[in-house]
Design an enzyme around this catalytic site. Structure first.
Site, short mmCIF file in Angstrom:
data_model
loop_
_atom_site.label_atom_id
_atom_site.label_comp_id
_atom_site.label_asym_id
_atom_site.label_seq_id
_atom_site.Cartn_x
_atom_site.Cartn_y
_atom_site.Cartn_z
N ASN A 1 -27.42 41.58 57.39
CA ASN A 1 -27.79 42.87 56.83
C ASN A 1 -26.56 43.65 56.40
O ASN A 1 -25.51 43.64 57.06
CB ASN A 1 -28.65 43.68 57.81
CG ASN A 1 -28.03 43.87 59.18
OD1 ASN A 1 -27.29 43.01 59.68
ND2 ASN A 1 -28.33 44.99 59.82
N VAL A 2 -26.68 44.29 55.24
CA VAL A 2 -25.57 45.03 54.64
C VAL A 2 -26.03 46.45 54.34
O VAL A 2 -26.97 46.66 53.57
CB VAL A 2 -25.08 44.36 53.34
CG1 VAL A 2 -24.01 45.22 52.66
CG2 VAL A 2 -24.52 42.97 53.63
N GLU A 3 -25.38 47.43 54.97
CA GLU A 3 -25.68 48.83 54.72
C GLU A 3 -24.63 49.43 53.79
O GLU A 3 -23.43 49.13 53.90
CB GLU A 3 -25.72 49.61 56.04
CG GLU A 3 -26.81 49.14 56.98
CD GLU A 3 -26.73 49.77 58.36
OE1 GLU A 3 -27.60 49.46 59.19
OE2 GLU A 3 -25.79 50.56 58.60
N CYS B 1 -31.40 43.81 53.59
CA CYS B 1 -31.60 43.15 54.87
C CYS B 1 -31.05 41.72 54.81
O CYS B 1 -30.80 41.18 53.74
CB CYS B 1 -33.08 43.11 55.22
SG CYS B 1 -33.86 44.74 55.34
N GLU C 1 -32.48 38.92 55.30
CA GLU C 1 -33.35 37.99 54.59
C GLU C 1 -33.09 38.04 53.08
O GLU C 1 -33.01 37.01 52.41
CB GLU C 1 -34.82 38.33 54.84
CG GLU C 1 -35.23 38.23 56.30
CD GLU C 1 -35.16 39.55 57.04
OE1 GLU C 1 -36.08 39.85 57.81
OE2 GLU C 1 -34.16 40.28 56.85
N CYS D 1 -38.84 43.35 58.04
CA CYS D 1 -39.39 44.65 57.67
C CYS D 1 -40.43 44.46 56.56
O CYS D 1 -40.58 43.37 56.01
CB CYS D 1 -38.28 45.60 57.22
SG CYS D 1 -37.57 45.17 55.61
N CYS E 1 -39.01 43.13 53.19
CA CYS E 1 -38.68 41.70 53.23
C CYS E 1 -39.93 40.85 53.26
O CYS E 1 -39.97 39.76 52.67
CB CYS E 1 -37.80 41.40 54.44
SG CYS E 1 -36.09 41.96 54.25
#
Length: 231
Positions: free
Chosen positions: A142-144, A153, A155, A186, A189
């Site tokens: 996951n990359v914010e 996310c 996935e 989520c 996804c």
């Protein structure tokens, strides 16, 4: 069970087939393509895919290269990471990132290792994924970003990496989140997984040490589909 990637996993709705390459501080170039979803707001832009791939590899975005079409929100991404324009994609002497891992002997061990690459300055909640193809495995974390809506996310990082690199034939996706008693995709996804690999399986490695296996189709009963959308 092998599920051929759905033909909509590109720009078959709008025809805007954009490609972007991001050069990281390491010198590696990360490729991203526009990946449209039947639920339009979940479309991943080419620059979003490339930047999240770069960040999820522990690299820092430095420079961008575009094809003939400009991706959405280019100015936002340029400002966020102070990106420099690189012009057309260089054709020679490039170190292009290939996300494929040919073989993995211990899924849980590899998923645990991958969580160290999660970019989570806001949530401090790591998630890792391994997308299984007939050629090997594509990792994702996951990359914010500064704007939560522009992050991805684990996935979707794995899926966008795979499609951008030309891999398909998705068989399963393996997920892990150390701080979740029960890890599960989520809603966003689930919609993407349902369109791209509906007949595949998801294997979930939960934070409490348990494991479960599910069909992607069971994640989103009555998920949005329509034959009326323009192809």
């Amino acid at each position: 069970m092998t599920e051929m990637v759905n033909k909509s996993a590109s720009a078959s709705y709008s025809g805007r087939n954009t490609t972007c390459h991001i050069r990281g501080a390491s010198g590696i170039l990360y490729r991203g393509i526009r990946i449209e979803n039947i639920s339009y707001p979940l479309t991943i832009s080419s620059i979003q895919a490339a930047i999240c791939s770069c960040l999820g590899n522990g690299d820092t975005p430095m420079e961008y290269f575009l094809d003939d079409q400009e991706p959405e929100l280019l100015d936002v991404w340029v400002k966020e990471y102070d990106l420099k324009p690189g012009g057309k994609f260089p054709q020679k002497n490039v170190d292009l990132y290939d996300p494929l891992e040919v073989s993995i002997t211990d899924f849980k061990e590899e998923l645990v290792r991958l969580t160290s690459y999660s970019v989570i300055p806001n949530s401090d909640f790591a998630v890792s994924a391994l997308l299984e193809t007939d050629q090997g495995f594509i990792p994702g974390v996951n990359v914010e970003t500064g704007s939560w809506a522009l992050g991805l996310c684990a996935e979707r990082v794995a899926i966008s990496r795979a499609l951008s690199a030309g891999y398909s034939n998705f068989k399963a996706i393996h997920l892990y989140a150390p701080d979740a008693n029960f890890v599960s995709p989520c809603g966003a996804c689930r919609q993407v997984l349902l369109e791209i690999m509906p007949n595949a399986e998801a294997e979930l490695y939960h934070g409490d040490g348990t494991f479960s296996r599910h069909l992607i189709t069971d994640f989103l009963p009555f998920g949005f589909t329509s034959h009326k959308l323009k192809r």
